[in-house]
Design a protein around this motif. Sequence first.
Motif: not given
Lengths: 177, 144, 112
Positions: A134-136, B31, B80-81, B94-95, B97, B101, B109-110, B113, B116
């Motif tokens: 994920t990178g987090g 994050h 969010f949806v 669904f969901f 990433n 990254k 990054s991430a 996340i 969200c």
Amino acid sequence: MIELYLFLAFILVAAIIATEIKDLLAAVISLGAVGFAVAIVFILVQAPDLAIVQIVVEVLTVVIFVAVILRTTHVDETIRKKLSGTQIFSIVLYAFFAILFLIVMFRSLQEMPDFGNPIMRVASEYIKLGLPKTGGANLVADVILDFRALDTLGEATVLFTSAIGVVALMRKSGRKK
Amino acid sequence: MKGMSLIVKTITNIVIGFIFIYGVYIILHGHLTPGGGFAGGVIIAGAFILRFLAFGKGAKSEKKSSTTASIFESIGGLLFVGIAISGLLLAGTFFLNFLPKGEPFYLLSAGIIPLCNIAISIKVGAGLFSIFLALAAMKYVMED
Amino acid sequence: MIVFASCIILFLIGLYAIVTKRNLIKIAIGFVLIEYAINLFFALVGFKRGALAPIITQLDTPHNFVDPIPQALVLTAIVIALGTTALMLTIILRIYSRYKTFDIAEIKKLKG
């Protein structure tokens, strides 16, 4: 870990005060004491995310409780009254089931891993793969928003539902007398 | 006099900006450091509630800010949806990433996340504030 | 062991308030105490002795973290608990504005 035991004892004492005291405002303040002690315990068991959320949420909980009590009454009139038949029955029933519950609890706590040595079969995978996948850097955020994001969507729905419920119950227009 | 005393109002004026910035910091660094959308959303709702308690409002402006809070809560939920469904459309899960990254330990990054986190913070903050506004409006309800 | 037992005793205190108290606010306090007990139990189950909070600060070091999954489960549950508590208090307020009492025995008498 002596401070952990001290705070747990404080939580139990404050909880008993919160349930037994006559003044409802004092009961809510004791409830706030329980919540802040829970936040400190979260820090002691290395959960800073939970501690932040718990402190802020506890403030809001106490504010909402106090708002309700200030609008109504702050004396618990039921506490000195004579016990009615149903109440004695419910106390006896409660005592019976509490003893049963404690016996089951001691049985099942024997089977659990000791305090401080979790099994972590799933979590070891998450810790290993969290940063590469994920990178987090915050693994809790990775779990709630990437590995288990559907769970978070469900929780957001529950919050939405309760907000709708509060607004609908408190609306002024459209109600029949 | 509406609201609380002058001391409370002055202190609130000084403090409220810091509380708001702290909430935004908690959200944006969710994050990397402890915190995230839930904590930051509740902190921002707390800043609004502090302002509301210190200054007090009339019934009319309460209704207006209640409507605004409801709109923001819907926006947060849809965001969010929307992030989740765009994962479904772009990559088939669904969901997922789906964003790059990036370098670890940097703000950008991430992947999804941080997005969200922002969506959840809008949703949680507006939801809790609308709950509080509905509970604060009860003084008009109780007078009936 | 004694740590987990104290969580369960907190749960029993909350259950005692719900089952035997006649005041609606005391019942709400019992619900909140049960929520705390469960959150605390989850956080304590994930604790690992000598481990750090689950936040990576450096690459290429052996990771010795506490369990992040119970923390992730509890994090959302705490915020939800606030929402449900507010809903419960709203219903209690509605009951008070109708019957002018928090006593559930009185409310039962006044019904109908």
